[in-house]
Motif scaffolding. Sequence first.
Motif, PDB file in Angstrom:
ATOM      1  N   ALA A 151       0.434  -1.187   0.101  1.00 47.69           N
ATOM      2  CA  ALA A 151       0.290   0.117   0.034  1.00 47.69           C
ATOM      3  C   ALA A 151       1.139   0.918   0.141  1.00 47.69           C
ATOM      4  CB  ALA A 151      -0.725  -0.389   1.395  1.00 47.69           C
ATOM      5  N   ASP A 152       2.299   1.240   0.696  1.00 45.03           N
ATOM      6  CA  ASP A 152       2.676   2.421   0.569  1.00 45.03           C
ATOM      7  C   ASP A 152       3.767   2.844  -0.759  1.00 45.03           C
ATOM      8  OD1 ASP A 152       2.624   2.508   3.454  1.00 45.03           O
ATOM      9  OD2 ASP A 152       4.302   1.663   3.789  1.00 45.03           O
ATOM     10  N   ALA A 153       3.731   1.781  -1.734  1.00 45.19           N
ATOM     11  CA  ALA A 153       4.779   1.295  -2.111  1.00 45.19           C
ATOM     12  C   ALA A 153       4.176   2.185  -3.393  1.00 45.19           C
ATOM     13  CB  ALA A 153       4.996   0.192  -2.768  1.00 45.19           C
ATOM     14  N   ALA A 154       2.702   1.902  -3.767  1.00 43.03           N
ATOM     15  CA  ALA A 154       1.851   2.303  -5.082  1.00 43.03           C
ATOM     16  C   ALA A 154       2.014   3.865  -5.136  1.00 43.03           C
ATOM     17  CB  ALA A 154       0.185   2.328  -4.714  1.00 43.03           C
ATOM     18  N   PRO A 155       1.917   5.212  -3.788  1.00 43.69           N
ATOM     19  CA  PRO A 155       2.789   6.508  -4.983  1.00 43.69           C
ATOM     20  C   PRO A 155       3.792   6.597  -5.044  1.00 43.69           C
ATOM     21  CG  PRO A 155       0.780   5.631  -2.280  1.00 43.69           C
ATOM     22  CD  PRO A 155       1.009   4.785  -2.570  1.00 43.69           C
ATOM     23  N   LEU A 156       4.448   5.910  -4.516  1.00 43.16           N
ATOM     24  CA  LEU A 156       5.886   6.124  -5.305  1.00 43.16           C
ATOM     25  C   LEU A 156       5.985   5.987  -6.678  1.00 43.16           C
ATOM     26  CD1 LEU A 156       8.460   3.901  -2.243  1.00 43.16           C
ATOM     27  CD2 LEU A 156       6.742   6.404  -2.442  1.00 43.16           C
ATOM     28  N   LEU A 157       4.985   4.816  -7.235  1.00 42.85           N
ATOM     29  CA  LEU A 157       5.289   4.730  -8.781  1.00 42.85           C
ATOM     30  C   LEU A 157       5.171   6.251  -9.598  1.00 42.85           C
ATOM     31  CD1 LEU A 157       6.617   1.761  -9.452  1.00 42.85           C
ATOM     32  CD2 LEU A 157       5.006   1.519  -7.008  1.00 42.85           C
ATOM     33  N   CYS A 158       4.686   7.035  -8.922  1.00 44.41           N
ATOM     34  CA  CYS A 158       4.147   8.621  -9.305  1.00 44.41           C
ATOM     35  C   CYS A 158       5.044   9.395  -8.565  1.00 44.41           C
ATOM     36  CB  CYS A 158       2.787   8.600 -10.325  1.00 44.41           C
ATOM     37  SG  CYS A 158       2.504  10.206 -10.696  1.00 44.41           S
ATOM     38  N   ALA A 159       4.512   9.757  -7.603  1.00 45.93           N
ATOM     39  CA  ALA A 159       4.232  10.344  -7.019  1.00 45.93           C
ATOM     40  C   ALA A 159       6.018  10.883  -6.447  1.00 45.93           C
ATOM     41  CB  ALA A 159       3.540  10.836  -5.333  1.00 45.93           C
ATOM     42  N   GLY A 160       6.589   9.480  -6.227  1.00 50.31           N
ATOM     43  CA  GLY A 160       7.596   8.671  -5.174  1.00 50.31           C
ATOM     44  C   GLY A 160       8.803   9.753  -6.758  1.00 50.31           C
ATOM     45  N   ILE A 161       9.129   8.977  -8.596  1.00 50.62           N
ATOM     46  CA  ILE A 161       9.621   8.593  -8.996  1.00 50.62           C
ATOM     47  C   ILE A 161       9.729  10.280  -9.749  1.00 50.62           C
ATOM     48  CG2 ILE A 161       8.080   7.989 -11.122  1.00 50.62           C
ATOM     49  CD1 ILE A 161      11.371   7.599 -11.505  1.00 50.62           C
ATOM     50  N   THR A 162       8.527  10.683 -10.090  1.00 44.78           N
ATOM     51  CA  THR A 162       8.460  12.207 -10.020  1.00 44.78           C
ATOM     52  C   THR A 162       8.670  13.935  -9.316  1.00 44.78           C
ATOM     53  OG1 THR A 162       6.042  11.742 -11.083  1.00 44.78           O
ATOM     54  CG2 THR A 162       6.664  14.171 -11.356  1.00 44.78           C
ATOM     55  N   THR A 163       9.319  12.849  -8.022  1.00 46.94           N
ATOM     56  CA  THR A 163       9.964  13.494  -7.317  1.00 46.94           C
ATOM     57  C   THR A 163      11.421  13.633  -7.389  1.00 46.94           C
ATOM     58  OG1 THR A 163       8.927  12.800  -5.243  1.00 46.94           O
ATOM     59  CG2 THR A 163       7.738  14.622  -6.006  1.00 46.94           C
ATOM     60  N   LEU A 186       2.705  14.176  -4.073  1.00 49.75           N
ATOM     61  CA  LEU A 186       4.136  14.455  -4.421  1.00 49.75           C
ATOM     62  C   LEU A 186       4.744  15.447  -3.860  1.00 49.75           C
ATOM     63  CD1 LEU A 186       2.591  13.264  -7.954  1.00 49.75           C
ATOM     64  CD2 LEU A 186       4.242  15.411  -8.497  1.00 49.75           C
ATOM     65  N   GLY A 187       4.179  17.051  -3.348  1.00 49.28           N
ATOM     66  CA  GLY A 187       5.304  17.233  -2.182  1.00 49.28           C
ATOM     67  C   GLY A 187       5.858  16.119  -0.894  1.00 49.28           C
ATOM     68  N   HIS A 188       4.629  15.794   0.032  1.00 46.52           N
ATOM     69  CA  HIS A 188       5.417  15.052   1.079  1.00 46.52           C
ATOM     70  C   HIS A 188       6.140  14.310   0.701  1.00 46.52           C
ATOM     71  CE1 HIS A 188       2.668  11.809   0.346  1.00 46.52           C
ATOM     72  NE2 HIS A 188       2.835  10.979   1.632  1.00 46.52           N
ATOM     73  N   VAL A 189       6.085  13.500  -0.366  1.00 45.28           N
ATOM     74  CA  VAL A 189       7.226  12.491  -0.724  1.00 45.28           C
ATOM     75  C   VAL A 189       8.826  12.722  -1.162  1.00 45.28           C
ATOM     76  CG1 VAL A 189       8.116  10.662  -2.238  1.00 45.28           C
ATOM     77  CG2 VAL A 189       5.663  10.752  -1.519  1.00 45.28           C
ATOM     78  N   VAL A 267       7.165  19.969 -11.614  1.00 48.20           N
ATOM     79  CA  VAL A 267       6.227  18.933 -11.884  1.00 48.20           C
ATOM     80  C   VAL A 267       5.071  19.792 -11.643  1.00 48.20           C
ATOM     81  CG1 VAL A 267       7.919  17.211 -11.356  1.00 48.20           C
ATOM     82  CG2 VAL A 267       6.190  18.286  -9.566  1.00 48.20           C
ATOM     83  N   GLY A 268       4.772  20.289 -11.587  1.00 46.78           N
ATOM     84  CA  GLY A 268       2.877  20.208 -11.427  1.00 46.78           C
ATOM     85  C   GLY A 268       2.625  21.196 -12.495  1.00 46.78           C
ATOM     86  N   ALA A 269       1.295  20.362 -13.243  1.00 51.64           N
ATOM     87  CA  ALA A 269       0.940  20.367 -14.670  1.00 51.64           C
ATOM     88  C   ALA A 269      -0.953  20.942 -14.755  1.00 51.64           C
ATOM     89  CB  ALA A 269       0.859  18.788 -15.074  1.00 51.64           C
ATOM     90  N   PRO A 270      -0.242  22.575 -14.119  1.00 56.40           N
ATOM     91  CA  PRO A 270      -2.067  22.881 -14.420  1.00 56.40           C
ATOM     92  C   PRO A 270      -2.663  23.085 -15.511  1.00 56.40           C
ATOM     93  CG  PRO A 270      -0.055  24.712 -13.351  1.00 56.40           C
ATOM     94  CD  PRO A 270       0.474  23.172 -13.369  1.00 56.40           C
ATOM     95  N   PRO A 271      -3.450  23.554 -15.971  1.00 59.42           N
ATOM     96  CA  PRO A 271      -4.747  22.691 -17.384  1.00 59.42           C
ATOM     97  C   PRO A 271      -4.112  24.526 -18.214  1.00 59.42           C
ATOM     98  CG  PRO A 271      -5.845  22.639 -15.171  1.00 59.42           C
ATOM     99  CD  PRO A 271      -4.644  22.490 -14.981  1.00 59.42           C
ATOM    100  N   THR A 272      -4.055  25.286 -17.291  1.00 58.17           N
ATOM    101  CA  THR A 272      -3.594  27.186 -18.551  1.00 58.17           C
ATOM    102  C   THR A 272      -2.748  27.264 -17.861  1.00 58.17           C
ATOM    103  OG1 THR A 272      -4.734  27.457 -15.851  1.00 58.17           O
ATOM    104  CG2 THR A 272      -6.072  27.351 -17.783  1.00 58.17           C
ATOM    105  N   PRO A 273      -2.266  27.970 -18.792  1.00 58.92           N
ATOM    106  CA  PRO A 273      -0.888  28.541 -19.023  1.00 58.92           C
ATOM    107  C   PRO A 273      -0.027  29.244 -17.754  1.00 58.92           C
ATOM    108  CG  PRO A 273      -1.862  29.344 -21.141  1.00 58.92           C
ATOM    109  CD  PRO A 273      -2.399  28.857 -19.839  1.00 58.92           C
ATOM    110  N   SER A 291      10.039  18.475 -15.289  1.00 64.00           N
ATOM    111  CA  SER A 291      10.060  17.200 -15.424  1.00 64.00           C
ATOM    112  C   SER A 291       9.269  16.442 -15.472  1.00 64.00           C
ATOM    113  CB  SER A 291      11.102  16.831 -13.973  1.00 64.00           C
ATOM    114  OG  SER A 291      11.372  16.018 -13.987  1.00 64.00           O
ATOM    115  N   ALA A 292       9.192  15.281 -15.909  1.00 62.32           N
ATOM    116  CA  ALA A 292       7.957  14.344 -16.016  1.00 62.32           C
ATOM    117  C   ALA A 292       9.107  12.452 -15.573  1.00 62.32           C
ATOM    118  CB  ALA A 292       8.252  14.211 -17.715  1.00 62.32           C
TER     119      ALA A 292
END
Length: 347
Positions: A151-163, A186-189, A267-273, A291-292
């Motif tokens: 359950a802890d590993a799951a968020p690392l697969l995006c929030a972890g790698i992205t940071t 993302l931030g807390h990781v 890394v945040g991706a707001p929809p508007t410029p 960064s992606a």
Amino acid sequence: MATTPALSAPSAGASFEKTTIDRRELRGEDVQIEISYCGICHSDVHQARDEWGGSIFPMVPGHEIAGVVTAVGPEVGRFSVGDRVGVGCMVDSCGECEYCVAGEEQFCVKGNVQTYNGREYDGTPTYGGYSRQIVVKDRFVVAIPESIELADAAPLLCAGITTYVPLKHWRVGKGTKVAVVGMGGLGHVGVQIAAAMGAEVTVLSQTLSKKEDGLRFGAKEYYATSERETFKKLRSSFDLILNTVSANLDLDAYLRLLRVDGTLVTVGAPPTPDKVQAFSLIAGRRSLAGSAIGGLPDTQEMLDFCAEHGVRPAIELIAAEAVDGAYDRVVSSDVRYRFVIDATTIG
Ligand code: NAP
Ligand code: ZN
């Protein structure tokens, strides 16, 4: 084909419905995974509500997948039945271009295949981790270290790698002053990883309501961006600012917090410029970067790093029925700090 229960959004912004989807027959290099947990990323919200445009419906989101291998194709050498594994944001790429060869599949010249809201190279829509089972090419599967709960590993697969990737790329280490903007999923990781890398970490959050948690995650300082004083006090302070915010920010105000040659990486991706004043960059020779996610070798390295340094997301485990409400809480910054779906509740 195997039919598996899933949670699906029939159209943009619609409530999730329990349904079933088909997964392909196992090919030679495929790994079949029984999904145990799937994290809810703000990108799921952006896409299920079609905020970035071009969403494909019906949509089964989810790119923070942790589970157990239930079958492997004859060409799979790295995994066997019973292994604890993860899948992140990609499920295929060309495998041949310079970026794929370098293990940076996220930059695949042909375009990588996203885990959901994407299309396989033959045009088949992809469905993600809000489901019970998934079939993924072995290159896009990573091993979850023994010491990390699924359950802890799951968020690392995006929030972890992205940071992890931008912190590594910009060589964060002892003596680096890093600010993390936004303390959500993302931030807390990111705070934990930057601190584990040896950096001196400051959190810039909208309010001080999560200050104690931020300090517990390893931050040295914690400031509220709703207070104008913060921007005066922290002028020219940071080598790197990691912006994890899902909405537009006054980037000029944040750029002024960088030292000479500092970088603000978003890394945040707001929809508007966003808007940026040239002078915010010129003064101080500052850089604005993006960064992606990260490639597969870095994803495995990140998991091993988190295992070694005790980096663990703070999760709120929820049932399938609670996903709509969880989306609203993510949008209102009321997440502590990642919702994770217990996949057994999906059907
Ligand atoms: P999240 O859990 O909602 O966290 C975002 C945080 O940003 C919030 O907790 C909040 O933190 C802050 N925030 C939200 N609205 C704000 C506003 N209007 N002004 C200032 N701060 C605000 O989201 P997430 O899952 O971490 O994802 C964050 C963003 O990264 C999303 O846009 C997502 O699509 C994107 N993303 C990008 C990649 C990539 O590869 N580049 C990968 C994954 C996700 P505070 O309460 O502390 O202020
Ligand atoms: Zn994500």
